[in-house]
Write a protein that holds these residues in place. Structure first.
Motif, PDB file in Angstrom:
ATOM      1  N   ILE A  92       9.905  12.742 -20.590  1.00  0.00           N
ATOM      2  CA  ILE A  92      11.213  12.910 -19.959  1.00  0.00           C
ATOM      3  C   ILE A  92      11.406  14.332 -19.453  1.00  0.00           C
ATOM      4  O   ILE A  92      12.021  14.554 -18.409  1.00  0.00           O
ATOM      5  N   SER A  93      10.867  15.328 -20.195  1.00  0.00           N
ATOM      6  CA  SER A  93      10.988  16.712 -19.727  1.00  0.00           C
ATOM      7  C   SER A  93      10.107  16.973 -18.506  1.00  0.00           C
ATOM      8  O   SER A  93      10.424  17.824 -17.674  1.00  0.00           O
ATOM      9  N   SER A  94       9.011  16.197 -18.381  1.00  0.00           N
ATOM     10  CA  SER A  94       8.114  16.372 -17.234  1.00  0.00           C
ATOM     11  C   SER A  94       8.573  15.566 -16.027  1.00  0.00           C
ATOM     12  O   SER A  94       8.397  15.977 -14.881  1.00  0.00           O
ATOM     13  N   TYR A  95       9.137  14.394 -16.289  1.00  0.00           N
ATOM     14  CA  TYR A  95       9.665  13.541 -15.233  1.00  0.00           C
ATOM     15  C   TYR A  95      11.167  13.371 -15.481  1.00  0.00           C
ATOM     16  O   TYR A  95      11.710  13.892 -16.434  1.00  0.00           O
ATOM     17  N   SER A  96      11.834  12.615 -14.629  1.00  0.00           N
ATOM     18  CA  SER A  96      13.209  12.204 -14.952  1.00  0.00           C
ATOM     19  C   SER A  96      13.125  11.036 -15.916  1.00  0.00           C
ATOM     20  O   SER A  96      12.055  10.449 -16.124  1.00  0.00           O
ATOM     21  N   GLU A  97      14.250  10.667 -16.510  1.00  0.00           N
ATOM     22  CA  GLU A  97      14.242   9.554 -17.459  1.00  0.00           C
ATOM     23  C   GLU A  97      13.801   8.252 -16.781  1.00  0.00           C
ATOM     24  O   GLU A  97      13.000   7.490 -17.316  1.00  0.00           O
ATOM     25  N   ALA A  98      14.342   7.989 -15.579  1.00  0.00           N
ATOM     26  CA  ALA A  98      13.977   6.764 -14.870  1.00  0.00           C
ATOM     27  C   ALA A  98      12.509   6.782 -14.469  1.00  0.00           C
ATOM     28  O   ALA A  98      11.796   5.778 -14.603  1.00  0.00           O
ATOM     29  N   ASP A  99      12.027   7.952 -13.976  1.00  0.00           N
ATOM     30  CA  ASP A  99      10.620   8.052 -13.573  1.00  0.00           C
ATOM     31  C   ASP A  99       9.690   7.889 -14.760  1.00  0.00           C
ATOM     32  O   ASP A  99       8.579   7.342 -14.624  1.00  0.00           O
ATOM     33  N   ALA A 100      10.078   8.373 -15.933  1.00  0.00           N
ATOM     34  CA  ALA A 100       9.240   8.237 -17.124  1.00  0.00           C
ATOM     35  C   ALA A 100       8.995   6.767 -17.434  1.00  0.00           C
ATOM     36  O   ALA A 100       7.870   6.358 -17.766  1.00  0.00           O
ATOM     37  N   LEU A 101      10.031   5.933 -17.300  1.00  0.00           N
ATOM     38  CA  LEU A 101       9.869   4.505 -17.546  1.00  0.00           C
ATOM     39  C   LEU A 101       9.056   3.834 -16.440  1.00  0.00           C
ATOM     40  O   LEU A 101       8.293   2.903 -16.689  1.00  0.00           O
ATOM     41  N   ASN A 102       9.207   4.316 -15.215  1.00  0.00           N
ATOM     42  CA  ASN A 102       8.404   3.764 -14.121  1.00  0.00           C
ATOM     43  C   ASN A 102       6.926   4.103 -14.287  1.00  0.00           C
ATOM     44  O   ASN A 102       6.050   3.288 -13.976  1.00  0.00           O
ATOM     45  N   VAL A 103       6.633   5.316 -14.761  1.00  0.00           N
ATOM     46  CA  VAL A 103       5.252   5.694 -15.060  1.00  0.00           C
ATOM     47  C   VAL A 103       4.693   4.775 -16.137  1.00  0.00           C
ATOM     48  O   VAL A 103       3.556   4.292 -16.052  1.00  0.00           O
ATOM     49  N   MET A 104       5.506   4.519 -17.175  1.00  0.00           N
ATOM     50  CA  MET A 104       5.054   3.632 -18.246  1.00  0.00           C
ATOM     51  C   MET A 104       4.780   2.232 -17.722  1.00  0.00           C
ATOM     52  O   MET A 104       3.812   1.571 -18.125  1.00  0.00           O
ATOM     53  N   LEU A 105       5.633   1.760 -16.806  1.00  0.00           N
ATOM     54  CA  LEU A 105       5.438   0.437 -16.224  1.00  0.00           C
ATOM     55  C   LEU A 105       4.093   0.349 -15.509  1.00  0.00           C
ATOM     56  O   LEU A 105       3.347  -0.632 -15.665  1.00  0.00           O
ATOM     57  N   GLU A 106       3.746   1.383 -14.728  1.00  0.00           N
ATOM     58  CA  GLU A 106       2.461   1.402 -14.015  1.00  0.00           C
ATOM     59  C   GLU A 106       1.292   1.354 -14.988  1.00  0.00           C
ATOM     60  O   GLU A 106       0.303   0.648 -14.771  1.00  0.00           O
ATOM     61  N   ILE A 107       1.406   2.112 -16.086  1.00  0.00           N
ATOM     62  CA  ILE A 107       0.312   2.160 -17.055  1.00  0.00           C
ATOM     63  C   ILE A 107       0.170   0.826 -17.774  1.00  0.00           C
ATOM     64  O   ILE A 107      -0.945   0.342 -18.009  1.00  0.00           O
ATOM     65  N   LEU A 108       1.288   0.193 -18.146  1.00  0.00           N
ATOM     66  CA  LEU A 108       1.224  -1.102 -18.820  1.00  0.00           C
ATOM     67  C   LEU A 108       0.548  -2.149 -17.933  1.00  0.00           C
ATOM     68  O   LEU A 108      -0.225  -2.988 -18.409  1.00  0.00           O
ATOM     69  N   LYS A 109       0.875  -2.114 -16.641  1.00  0.00           N
ATOM     70  CA  LYS A 109       0.204  -3.035 -15.713  1.00  0.00           C
ATOM     71  C   LYS A 109      -1.282  -2.755 -15.675  1.00  0.00           C
ATOM     72  O   LYS A 109      -2.116  -3.682 -15.678  1.00  0.00           O
ATOM     73  N   ASN A 110      -1.648  -1.469 -15.649  1.00  0.00           N
ATOM     74  CA  ASN A 110      -3.054  -1.070 -15.606  1.00  0.00           C
ATOM     75  C   ASN A 110      -3.797  -1.475 -16.864  1.00  0.00           C
ATOM     76  O   ASN A 110      -5.000  -1.751 -16.826  1.00  0.00           O
ATOM     77  N   MET A 111      -3.073  -1.525 -17.987  1.00  0.00           N
ATOM     78  CA  MET A 111      -3.675  -1.909 -19.265  1.00  0.00           C
ATOM     79  C   MET A 111      -3.649  -3.427 -19.468  1.00  0.00           C
ATOM     80  O   MET A 111      -4.037  -3.922 -20.528  1.00  0.00           O
TER      81      MET A 111
END
Length: 771
Positions: free
Chosen positions: A58-77
């Motif tokens: 969250i400190s590196s991204y915004s709160e919304a972007d942090a969850l969007n990054v996680m979404l991309e990784i979950l799809k990749n996994m």
């Protein structure tokens, strides 16, 4: 309503990953690029636990972007099920938020009253305020609180707005700011600084006023202290009841320099007193019990938010549901229970009821529709804890019931330990002291956002709170019920509640008794799984309460005990009294003392005001008719003359005279042995600014000069309502008459008829007429 995406949401999803999946997630995090965001260095994330990882994302991204990054990784996994769930939450969070201006319903706000303390339990205040309102109330619109009423020219600098928890104080502040920001109201104000006390509690260093503003609003660092005097500024201090500062108005030094560093306590007291920046406007909100922290001479207007009236309750449900049939069913059900309908006076309980009943009425009726407060709150917790469970149990074997049970008990201990202290706001230290892990609290607040909330204060420091005091009281009762194996638990709780001076354990007691019923045990199994609880003898407890009702308790205590019987499912006393009222054949002598108290309860809980209440109709040889004195509060004219009342009975009448919601306008107490001490008590109520009494008859009450002095003082304090005062056949003496006559010279005194024919001399008072 917009769904807020927060650290708790991100941490919740990270908790769903196994240790091996988390390790893989971190590796992907150092490789995945989302939009223009850079991957996080592997060396920085490799050894982080879930909480620190969420913080870094969250400190590196915004709160919304942090969850969007996680979404991309979950799809990749290839974790498609969890990715789909996260995507649904993100889609909800990205919905266009419902505008406050579209959903805001004008609350009932009245002017009047001193900034003094009201330490009655808030449910009592709700029950009093829920009575039918009179046209005499002076109402104030939220956006007009700094505008003097018609005919008044004195400017208003400081406004204190009182209201019980959940009544709409904070939402009123938000609506005021929104209308100002949109240019719809108060356009003459240049700056509004909203400084909630829960944020101010976190400040330890010394600041000047200008530095404090810069700290809260860094964007205004270019604002110079000299400009504060050129612009019209409004400070809003929301939640005085949450303030941890001493606010020592007497001992704090006086300062007027806005550039002078000082402790926050000294700064606030000087700002409120008008020493600092006297041109600024101030708006302070508070629950009633904390209102006396501000000296009355520093407040120019007191307003009170009184929630929804009966029509607004119905309006709320009809606006909440587009299905008119569903809204009508819910309204009908809520009206069936007087306790539920009274509680709907506060908007937050309307929301709780709507949340529960919408779900239950939308399903096939299973005979589980809640009819008591305890059942309503248990259903509410079942609904909240099942939201996430229903979502995740499809794909993961997660034992949320065991987790919920363990954590709810921890929350219950926190709730119970702080109930007597009236603490609603908690910090990390409070959680730690109650064996609650901060990470655990963050996860749970994400699972049950409408039970226990995690919020961010100043500098992103976390604060925690129950969404409403009644939630805290319910969980406190749940904790005690599950953890206390004493056979005398319920009787002991009754005794403890009766000892409370302000009734702070009243609602807790209702919940504790309600949890002991068979119907609640079934619901608790749904909430917590199989739970071993000691069997309680409900019938024995009900008889114990009835025995207490027979005793000479205060009216408030007696009323709460009837609510307790209702939670236990025992309405026998009330049913007996209703048969008595309907028959018209029985006399008051035929009722037992407990049934007589039930008569008072039924009359007080009536929807309708009494045009006339004549106590002599219910007279008893054993003088138990005194138990009906609280009914005076629900009548416009009260005849209680020649009822063998004494000075002690006046205590029951003072709260009526002070009540903002009482319709009482005429009170006849003639020919009772009230004495000066009783009149002194009555005068305390008569002098209260809430008192709207117009006619008071005290003929033959053995009043002397001392009693007249008390009455004169009351008339000076509140001169605008009493029109007729009958003191005939008393002993005022010349000095007593002079004291009252002096008050009449005040042009603001509205007294038109004063009668003081004495026993030992024939002095007649003359105003507009001779009596």
């Amino acid at each position: 309503m917009q769904i807020q995406i927060s650290l708790a949401d991100l941490l919740e999803y990270l908790e769903m990953l196994s240790d091996e999946e988390l390790k893989k997630f971190k590796w992907k995090l150092s490789r995945t690029k989302y939009k223009e965001l850079k991957p996080l260095p592997r060396g920085q994330v490799k050894d982080l636990d879930r909480t620190d990882l969420a913080d870094m994302m969250i400190s590196s991204y915004s709160e919304a972007d942090a969850l969007n990054v996680m979404l991309e990784i979950l799809k990749n996994m290839n974790m498609n099920d969890l990715a789909q769930t996260l995507n649904e939450d993100l889609q909800k969070g990205n919905h266009t938020p419902t505008l406050l201006s579209e959903i805001y319903t004008e609350l009932y706000i009245t002017e009047g009253g001193a900034g003094g303390v009201n330490d009655e339990h808030e449910v009592r205040q709700i029950e009093a305020a829920s009575k039918k309102r009179r046209t005499e109330d002076t109402t104030v619109k939220c956006t007009d609180i700094f505008k003097p009423l018609f005919g008044r020219k004195t400017p208003i600098r400081t406004v204190l707005t009182k209201g019980v928890a959940g009544i709409g104080k904070t939402i009123s502040v938000q609506k005021f700011i929104l209308d100002w920001a949109e240019g719809k109201a108060n356009r003459d104000i240049h700056f509004i600084f909203a400084l909630p006390f829960r944020d101010l509690n976190l400040i330890e260093d010394e600041y000047s006023l200008i530095e404090l503003l810069h700290r809260f609003v860094p964007e205004l660092k270019s604002l110079q202290y000299t400009e504060l005097f050129r612009y019209k500024v409004l400070f809003i201090f929301d939640g005085l009841d949450e303030c941890h500062l001493p606010l020592d108005f007497e001992k704090n030094e006086s300062w007027s320099d806005v550039t002078m560093k000082m402790s926050l306590d000294v700064l606030l007291t000087n700002l409120i007193k008008g020493n600092l920046l006297p041109s600024a406007l101030l708006w302070i909100t508070s629950r009633p019990a904390a209102a006396n922290q501000i000296p009355p001479d520093s407040i120019h207007r007191v307003t009170e938010i009184r929630g929804f009236n009966d029509a607004q309750k119905e309006e709320y449900f009809r606006r909440r549901f587009s299905d008119e049939n569903l809204a009508s069913r819910i309204i009908t059900h809520v009206k069936l229970s007087r306790s539920l309908f009274i509680m709907c006076h506060i908007p937050v309980f309307c929301w709780i009821s709507a949340t529960v009943l919408e779900k239950l009425f939308s399903e096939t009726d299973r005979g589980e529709i809640p009819r008591t407060l305890t059942e309503m709150y248990t259903h509410f917790l079942i609904f909240q804890t099942s939201l996430k469970k229903d979502k995740y149990m499809k794909n993961y074997e997660i034992k949320l019931s065991e987790y919920s049970k363990e954590f709810l008990l921890k929350l219950g201990k926190l709730a119970f330990d702080n109930l007597e202290k009236c603490n609603l706001i908690f910090y990390e230290q409070d959680l730690t002291e109650n064996d609650i892990d901060v990470t655990e609290a963050s996860v749970y607040s994400g699972v049950c956002t409408e039970v226990f909330k995690e919020e961010y204060g100043l500098y992103q420091d976390k604060v925690y709170c129950f969404v409403h005091l009644s939630i805290q009281e319910y969980l406190a009762a749940l904790y005690v019920f599950l953890s206390n194996s004493s056979a005398d638990l319920l009787k002991t709780a009754v005794d403890q509640a009766l000892k409370s001076k302000n009734g702070h354990l009243d609602l807790y007691l209702r919940f504790l008794l309600g949890l002991s019923t068979d119907s609640s045990k079934t619901l608790l199994q749904r909430l917590l799984g199989q739970t071993s609880t000691m069997s309680r003898n409900i019938g024995e407890t009900a008889q114990y309460i009835k025995g207490k009702i027979k005793e000479n308790l205060s009216p408030e205590r007696t009323i709460n005990l009837f609510h307790c019987l209702f939670e236990l499912g025992d309405n026998s006393l009330v049913n007996d009294v209703e048969r008595y009222l309907n028959s018209g054949n029985l006399s008051a002598e035929d009722l037992s003392p407990a049934q007589y108290s039930a008569l008072a309860f039924v009359m007080l809980m009536s929807d309708e005001e009494l045009d006339l209440f004549d106590l002599k109709k219910y007279i008893r040889r054993d003088k138990e008719h005194r138990r009906l004195l609280p009914v005076v509060k629900n009548s416009r004219t009260a005849l209680v003359y020649r009822c063998e009342l004494t000075e002690k009975c006046c205590e029951a009448l003072v709260s009526t005279l002070r009540s903002n919601s009482s319709p009482l306008r005429e009170l006849d107490l003639s020919d009772n042995d009230l004495l000066d001490s009783g009149v002194k008590l009555l005068s305390a109520g008569l002098g209260d600014s809430h008192c709207k009494l117009e006619i008071l008859r005290l003929s033959g009450c053995r009043v002397t000069e001392e009693g007249c002095s008390s009455l004169a003082s009351a008339l000076r304090s509140n001169p605008s309502h009493l029109r007729e005062l009958d003191l005939s056949y008393n002993h005022p003496g010349d000095s007593g008459v002079k004291l009252l006559s002096a008050v009449l010279e005040d042009p603001s005194c509205k007294l038109e008829k004063l009668k003081y024919l004495c026993i030992h001399n024939r002095m007649l008072g003359r105003l507009t007429s001779i009596v």
